[in-house]
Design an enzyme around this catalytic site. Structure first.
Site, PDB file in Angstrom:
ATOM      1  N   GLU A 197      -5.675  -2.165   4.583  1.00 18.89           N
ATOM      2  CA  GLU A 197      -6.406  -0.901   4.678  1.00 18.89           C
ATOM      3  C   GLU A 197      -7.571  -0.783   3.702  1.00 18.89           C
ATOM      4  O   GLU A 197      -8.353   0.181   3.779  1.00 18.89           O
ATOM      5  CB  GLU A 197      -5.425   0.247   4.419  1.00 18.89           C
ATOM      6  CG  GLU A 197      -5.160   0.599   2.967  1.00 18.89           C
ATOM      7  CD  GLU A 197      -4.445  -0.469   2.132  1.00 18.89           C
ATOM      8  OE1 GLU A 197      -4.308  -0.277   0.915  1.00 18.89           O
ATOM      9  OE2 GLU A 197      -4.017  -1.504   2.690  1.00 18.89           O
ATOM     10  N   HIS A 239      -3.158  -5.771   1.399  1.00 19.19           N
ATOM     11  CA  HIS A 239      -3.856  -4.507   1.636  1.00 19.19           C
ATOM     12  C   HIS A 239      -4.810  -4.653   2.823  1.00 19.19           C
ATOM     13  O   HIS A 239      -5.992  -4.934   2.672  1.00 19.19           O
ATOM     14  CB  HIS A 239      -4.598  -4.064   0.385  1.00 19.19           C
ATOM     15  CG  HIS A 239      -3.681  -3.604  -0.704  1.00 19.19           C
ATOM     16  ND1 HIS A 239      -3.155  -2.337  -0.759  1.00 19.19           N
ATOM     17  CD2 HIS A 239      -3.171  -4.273  -1.774  1.00 19.19           C
ATOM     18  CE1 HIS A 239      -2.376  -2.216  -1.806  1.00 19.19           C
ATOM     19  NE2 HIS A 239      -2.362  -3.382  -2.449  1.00 19.19           N
ATOM     20  N   CYS A 249       2.156  -2.977   0.619  1.00 18.09           N
ATOM     21  CA  CYS A 249       2.370  -3.412  -0.761  1.00 18.09           C
ATOM     22  C   CYS A 249       3.644  -2.767  -1.316  1.00 18.09           C
ATOM     23  O   CYS A 249       4.735  -3.115  -0.876  1.00 18.09           O
ATOM     24  CB  CYS A 249       1.138  -3.097  -1.610  1.00 18.09           C
ATOM     25  SG  CYS A 249       1.060  -4.049  -3.146  1.00 18.09           S
TER      26      CYS A 249
END
Length: 239
Positions: free
Chosen positions: A177, A175, A89
């Protein structure tokens, strides 16, 4: 021991599901918060891996947030070293800026879970493992593809979602993660942004419950394969 330094801009936007994977791969993890930590005390080229995480500020916001000057300088040193960098990001936007690409606001924010559309290069990359897997999108800015980079993925709202530069640099707008079990921290931490964007936190919560397990497994496979390729190229140590 292998080491990974994660640059963290917001406490709850951490390595999420990737943290356990990195520990399993033998990495010692160290977080640095660029807003308060002195990056000059940590050589940019000393660790095996750098991960630059997300945050609500912009890649060109150094006048309002002067710490970005030092962070960009440190990150530029890292990129010049040729050692691996993963940007997520804001992290991907900062890397794109340093590589000469524009970063600018979108017409509307992209917040929520949704799948990627892979390019031909993306289908031949580690992101092929994300085919059909909804990932978490949470951003209002977008990057252009840096000179010399390969575009890997896009969405209908944001055509540039991932890029790679050689073997060592991987930038992800989304994202990968995000830990769905911790989504409440995101919803509370970004509640003002959600209200301004007209996004219902109940919808995001339900999406996290629905897609979280698949995203966690896909993230482990994607980053695990990326680490394997880096090891094969001798950019990080083998286990």
């Amino acid at each position: 021991m292998k080491t990974v330094v994660a640059l963290r801009h917001v406490h709850f936007e951490d390595l999420g599901t990737l943290e356990a994977l990195l520990h399993e791969r033998g990495f010692h993890l160290h977080y640095l918060d660029p807003a308060v930590d002195d990056l000059s005390q940590v050589p940019a080229d000393a660790c095996d891996l750098v991960v630059v995480l997300g945050g609500p500020l912009g890649a060109f916001d150094e006048e309002r947030y002067p710490f970005l000057v030092d962070e960009l300088y440190w990150l530029a040193q890292r990129i010049r070293s040729g050692r691996p960098v993963l940007g997520i990001c804001l992290g991907a936007q900062l890397i794109a800026r340093l590589l000469g690409a524009a970063v600018a606001p979108m017409e509307s924010k992209e917040i929520g879970f949704g799948p990627l559309t892979l390019t031909a290069a993306g289908q031949g990359s580690v992101l092929a493992l994300l085919q059909g897997v909804p990932v978490l999108h949470w951003h209002g800015d977008r990057f252009d593809v840096p000179p010399g980079a390969s575009l890997l993925a896009g969405t209908a709202l944001c055509a540039h979602q991932a890029y790679t530069v050689g073997d060592a640099v991987l930038g992800l707008q989304f994202h990968l993660e995000a830990d769905a079990s911790q989504i409440e921290r995101w919803l509370v931490g970004h509640c003002s942004e959600l209200a301004q964007a007209g996004v219902d936190p109940c919808v995001l919560r339900a999406e996290a419950q629905r897609y979280g397990a698949d995203l966690k497994e896909a993230a482990r496979r994607v980053i695990g394969m990326w680490l394997d390729r880096l090891a094969d190229e001798a950019l990080v140590q083998h286990r």
